[in-house]
Structures are given as C-alpha cells and as structure tokens.
Design an enzyme around this catalytic site. Structure first.
Site, short mmCIF file in Angstrom:
data_model
loop_
_atom_site.label_atom_id
_atom_site.label_comp_id
_atom_site.label_asym_id
_atom_site.label_seq_id
_atom_site.Cartn_x
_atom_site.Cartn_y
_atom_site.Cartn_z
CG HIS A 82 -1.30 1.27 1.26
ND1 HIS A 82 -2.93 1.33 0.81
CD2 HIS A 82 -1.30 2.13 1.98
CE1 HIS A 82 -3.62 2.22 0.98
NE2 HIS A 82 -3.08 3.00 1.46
CG ASP A 161 -11.80 4.28 5.77
OD1 ASP A 161 -10.96 5.30 6.58
OD2 ASP A 161 -11.14 4.09 4.07
NE ARG A 168 -10.09 10.86 9.33
CZ ARG A 168 -8.63 9.93 8.20
NH1 ARG A 168 -9.06 9.25 7.68
NH2 ARG A 168 -7.54 10.14 8.07
CB SER A 183 -7.94 5.99 6.90
OG SER A 183 -8.90 5.78 6.27
CE LYS A 187 -8.78 2.46 3.47
NZ LYS A 187 -9.03 3.90 2.96
N1 URA Z 1 -5.96 7.42 3.09
C1 URA Z 1 -6.51 6.73 3.08
O1 URA Z 1 -7.20 5.88 3.00
N2 URA Z 1 -6.72 6.84 4.55
C2 URA Z 1 -6.23 8.44 4.87
O2 URA Z 1 -7.17 8.79 6.47
C3 URA Z 1 -5.72 8.32 4.40
C4 URA Z 1 -5.22 8.47 3.20
#
Ligand code: URA
Length: 438
Positions: A82, A161, A168, A183, A187
């Site tokens: 990621h 999320d 957010r 967050s 995932k």
């Molecule tokens: N990417 C995400 O998926 N979540 C965040 O909070 C910041 C960057």
C-alpha cells in the site's frame, strides 16, 4: 449508549472504552449517528488525541464493521503493498504481476486519485474495457487465474471508513496519525493477507511532507499490522520529485507496460527501482525468498523473462480489458492530445521540484479529482526527463504537458515552470529509498 455521552467524554479528554468505540463505528455503519455527531467525535479525537488502546480498538471496530476476505484455501502466501500516495506513483501495476510471477497471491484492493495524488483504479481504467468493479467472487476468480487481481473496495469492506474519510476530509481532521492508521489498516487488514509492505511517501508531493511525520506514520502502521498477525514492513520513499517519467493516467500505464517489456527509459528507472524494492520485500516477508538480494534477483528474472508481462496480459483479459496494449503500449496514448513544452528560463541545476504543484496542475487539466465524483480525463498528463540534480540551460524543456488545447496549457504553464527551482550550484542528490521500518 447515546452519541452525545460518548462525544462529551472525549471532548473532556476521557479515554473511550472498546464498547464506546464499537458503538461509534456501529452508529456510522447503521446511520444511527448523524453526520454532525460523527464529525464532532472525530474532531474531539483529533484535538484530545487517542491512546494506543483507543487507536487499536478503532482499527478493530472499523475492520470488523465489514467483511474480512478469506483466501486461506489458496495454496500460496498472500501479500499486498500500500502506498500513502504520490505523483507519478504507479508501482502497483508492476509489483502485482512481478510478485505474482514469483508465486505469491496478490489481492490488491486499490483506490482512486483524490487531490494531487493519483489512484491505481483511475490508471487501470485507461486500459480500454478494464473493469475495476469486481464482486468478491470475481475478485477471487481473477486471483485463481493469474495470481493477482486489482479492484476497488466493495461496499462490504471496512464500510465505516468510506463515511468517516469523507467527513474527515470535509472537517479538516485527516492529518492525525491514529485516524490515518485506522483508515488505511482497516482496509488492508480486510484483504486476508499474510504480509503487507507499506510505501510511506515523504517530501514535497507527499501527504506527510516531513520525514519525521512519515516515520511516525510508518511505525504506527507496522505496529498495527503486526498486532493483527500480518507481517508488515514499511519503506519510506522520496516524493520530492514525481516518480519516474510520466504523470497522468494512460501515460503511467504506458510507462509500466514499457517497464514490464524491459524497455526502461532512463527517467523511468526510479519506478522500476522502487517497484523492485517493494516486490522483493514482499517475497522476503512471505518467506518465498530468504534475502533481499535473492528476492531482487528473482523479481528481475521474472521481468526479463517476460513472465510478469504475460501475467499482466492475462489479468487484463480476466478483468475485461484489451490485452493488446501489452504488445503495442502506444495504443494507450490518445492521438488527439496536444503537446506543449515547458521551457527553462535560466541556466543551472534543478535543485528542487514542487511535486505538489505538478500533481495539482494535473488535477486542473482533468487528470485527477478535487471531489470524489469528478470525472477523470485519462489522456492528459505530464512527462519529464528532468530530475533533481539535472543540468539545464535557458530554453531547454523541463517537461512536456499533454493536454486538450492551448487554453489548458496556458492555465498550467507558469505553475509548472515555477515548480522547478533552478540554481547555480549542483544540489546534493536525494535518495529514493530513505528508510525501512520493520
Ligand atoms: N488514505 C486513507 O485511505 N485514509 C487516510 O486517512 C489517509 C490516506
């Protein structure tokens, strides 16, 4: 438990219990909490801060707010990478086929671009017909056929999320590490992985511009991954200049296919170098290779033999796209696009690049989004062979804008020119891979 009581407790600096955090995440998912109540609690978390245990429970509640994929019957280790996002950051398209060719299953759930950073799904959609909206079954079938699948998050994966991130974003509460960790990791942990390699970007085009912040985020994510039983490592890499040669969507896929064909242009070398580093670490973490050196050798062999390209071709076929782009990558480039050079206005060395400005200019051309539902123009982009340390003379091109017309070019020309600082003295070279956190 009433939302107001939980909000008041955090507002006054209290530590929330697992049940209170669970009630909050449930309320986000079942819509029993109003947006203003969710936003108020998130702001209270942002200002009052979260303890380590609150952060961990937030990850857990968000992760189990949805489905956790189970690939335990696949007889291979499962790994993913990621990236925290950058400009020209296209390594997923190389890593997935290379690592799959080495015997690791890669269930890659990716995102779309937002703001100045690009997104893997938008890039993939510049391949004619490529479908990133796969059901859980389709996702699984693609992995069975070619070792990796690349798709968007379904509504069942970490559903809290999506709502939380949107709120957010709208309430200026994104840049707080425990919220970012919850967050991202909720995932990624839902992918049923054995190993995860994180590419945490830092520098002028990164979300975490300061190395110390990137390091803190990397450490927190690695700790969370390990706590949840996933072998996790983070590489902190430089986003002080765009990664590779191209920035955009179709042009970035073009760069990746050229790399998979072993036709690597010098300016694209950093893209391969970073992809190789991240791929090799995935192989070591999953136990497929014993050392980073042997893992790099294995990845390079899969690139040079053409096996990684063949897997990418098969993946495109499985996901409904036109695989002939692997034979003729030029097909990805829209012939109606206009090209205009950005010319240097002095002699010297490129000493800094405002990568954020380049990402923003691409957004302005329509290559990215400012709102989640914006349409993307896959054909526009920017290409540059110039890196920090390159010598440049008055009138030389620092890069070329690929756009729809001269009006579009005029709107970004000055911003792109001033993104390149030209100085008399040769600057100290910036490294690509800055640190590794394990
Ligand atoms: N990417 C995400 O998926 N979540 C965040 O909070 C910041 C960057």
């Amino acid at each position: 438990m009433r939302p107001q009581e939980i909000i008041a407790k955090k507002r006054d600096g209290g530590e929330l219990t697992d049940e209170e955090i669970g009630a909050f995440v449930d309320g986000v998912c079942d819509k029993s909490w109003a947006d203003y109540q969710i936003s108020a609690l998130v702001m209270a978390m942002f200002i009052r801060r979260l303890s380590e245990s609150e952060g961990e429970h937030l990850v857990r509640s968000m992760l189990y707010s949805g489905e956790v994929l189970d690939f335990s019957d696949i007889d291979k280790p499962k790994a993913d990478k990621h990236s925290t996002g950058g400009v020209g950051d296209k390594t997923s398209l190389i890593i997935a086929p290379v690592v799959a060719a080495c015997g690791v299953a890669v269930p890659m759930i990716s995102g779309r671009g937002l703001g100045h950073t690009g997104g893997t799904l938008d890039k993939l959609e510049s391949i004619p017909g490529y479908n990133v909206k796969l059901s859980a079954n389709e996702f699984r079938n693609v992995i069975d056929k070619c070792g990796f699948a690349m798709a968007g998050q379904t509504a069942d994966i970490a559903p809290a999320d999506k709502k939380l991130y949107a709120l957010r974003d709208a309430t200026a509460t994104v840049p707080y590490i425990p919220l970012i960790v919850a967050s991202i990791m909720s995932k990624k942990l839902a992918e049923g992985l054995d190993a995860l390699v994180l590419d945490v970007k830092t520098g002028s085009g990164a979300f975490m511009a300061e190395l110390s912040d990137a390091r803190e985020l990397a450490k927190a994510m690695v700790k969370t991954g390990e706590r949840f039983g996933v072998k996790t490592q983070a590489v902190i890499s430089s986003m002080d200049q765009p990664l590779g040669k191209y920035v955009g969507n179709a042009v970035e896929v073009y760069e990746c296919i050229k790399i998979l064909r072993s036709e690597i242009e010098p300016a694209a070398m950093p893209t391969w170098k970073l992809s190789l580093e991240l791929s090799a670490r995935m192989l070591v973490l999953t136990g497929i290779e014993k050392s980073l050196e042997s893992a790099k050798t294995a990845c390079t062999a899969k690139l040079e033999s053409g096996e990684a390209l063949e897997l990418f071709r098969r993946n495109i076929e499985c996901q409904g796209g036109d695989p002939s782009v692997c034979d003729d990558p030029e097909k990805l480039l829209d012939g109606s696009i206009h090209k205009f050079d950005i010319l240097a206005e002095s002699n010297g060395f490129v000493s800094a690049i405002d990568t954020l400005a380049i990402g923003n200019a691409m957004c302005e051309l329509g290559g990215g989004r400012t709102k989640a539902d914006d349409k993307v123009d896959h054909a526009v982009g920017f290409t540059s062979d110039v890196k920090i340390g390159s010598e440049i003379r008055f009138g030389d091109p620092v890069g070329t804008v690929l756009c729809r017309d001269k009006v579009q070019f005029d709107s970004v020309e000055n911003k792109l020119r001033s993104a390149y600082t030209i100085s008399r003295d040769k600057p100290v070279q910036v490294g690509l891979i800055l640190e590794v956190i394990s």
